[in-house]
Design a protein around this motif. Structure first.
Motif, short mmCIF file in Angstrom:
data_model
loop_
_atom_site.label_atom_id
_atom_site.label_comp_id
_atom_site.label_asym_id
_atom_site.label_seq_id
_atom_site.Cartn_x
_atom_site.Cartn_y
_atom_site.Cartn_z
N ILE A 14 37.33 39.96 48.75
CA ILE A 14 37.10 39.88 47.30
C ILE A 14 36.91 38.44 46.87
O ILE A 14 36.03 38.12 46.07
N LEU A 15 37.73 37.54 47.40
CA LEU A 15 37.62 36.13 47.05
C LEU A 15 36.27 35.56 47.47
O LEU A 15 35.63 34.83 46.70
N VAL A 16 35.79 35.90 48.65
CA VAL A 16 34.49 35.41 49.12
C VAL A 16 33.37 35.95 48.23
O VAL A 16 32.45 35.22 47.85
N VAL A 17 33.45 37.23 47.87
CA VAL A 17 32.43 37.83 47.00
C VAL A 17 32.42 37.14 45.64
O VAL A 17 31.36 36.83 45.09
N LEU A 18 33.60 36.89 45.08
CA LEU A 18 33.68 36.21 43.79
C LEU A 18 33.14 34.79 43.87
O LEU A 18 32.46 34.32 42.94
N ARG A 20 30.87 33.63 46.05
CA ARG A 20 29.42 33.66 46.27
C ARG A 20 28.67 34.17 45.04
O ARG A 20 27.53 33.78 44.80
N GLY A 21 29.30 35.04 44.27
CA GLY A 21 28.66 35.58 43.08
C GLY A 21 28.75 34.65 41.89
O GLY A 21 28.14 34.91 40.86
N GLY A 22 29.50 33.60 42.00
CA GLY A 22 29.63 32.65 40.92
C GLY A 22 30.63 33.04 39.85
O GLY A 22 30.74 32.38 38.83
N SER A 23 31.38 34.11 40.09
CA SER A 23 32.38 34.54 39.11
C SER A 23 33.58 33.61 39.08
O SER A 23 34.28 33.53 38.08
N ILE A 24 33.84 32.96 40.19
CA ILE A 24 34.96 32.05 40.29
C ILE A 24 34.49 30.81 41.06
O ILE A 24 33.74 30.92 42.02
N LYS A 25 34.90 29.67 40.60
CA LYS A 25 34.51 28.42 41.26
C LYS A 25 35.51 28.06 42.35
O LYS A 25 36.59 28.64 42.45
N ALA A 26 35.16 27.08 43.15
CA ALA A 26 35.99 26.70 44.30
C ALA A 26 37.36 26.17 43.86
O ALA A 26 38.37 26.46 44.50
N GLY A 27 37.42 25.42 42.78
CA GLY A 27 38.70 24.85 42.33
C GLY A 27 39.73 25.91 41.99
O GLY A 27 40.83 25.90 42.54
N PRO A 28 39.40 26.86 41.09
CA PRO A 28 40.36 27.92 40.80
C PRO A 28 40.70 28.79 42.01
O PRO A 28 41.81 29.28 42.14
N ALA A 29 39.74 28.97 42.91
CA ALA A 29 40.01 29.76 44.12
C ALA A 29 41.05 29.06 44.99
O ALA A 29 41.96 29.71 45.52
N ILE A 30 40.93 27.75 45.13
CA ILE A 30 41.90 26.99 45.92
C ILE A 30 43.28 27.06 45.28
O ILE A 30 44.29 27.23 45.96
#
Length: 64
Positions: A14-18, A20-30
């Motif tokens: 789910i995190l990878v899909v979000l 790649r889809g641009g729903s979540i940026k790298a900063g918030p994901a980290i």
């Protein structure tokens, strides 16, 4: 152990899909990853694990 690994794999997908889809940026994901990592080392981790296991058992007991 199998349920925990499955949940981790599902959340990773789910995190990878979000990402790649641009729903979540790298900063918030980290930040989310680090939050989960540090939450796992607190005293709250066993309670969360029991809660998720009870949900999995409930879903497993549903007969279609």
């Amino acid at each position: 152990m199998a349920i925990s690994l499955s949940v981790v794999l599902l959340l990773a997908i789910i995190l990878v899909v979000l990402l790649r889809g641009g729903s979540i940026k790298a900063g918030p994901a980290i930040v989310a990853i680090l939050f989960g990592f540090f939450l796992a080392s607190t005293g709250m981790a066993p309670s969360i694990n029991r809660f998720l296991n009870s949900i999995a058992d409930t879903i497993n007991s549903i007969n279609f």
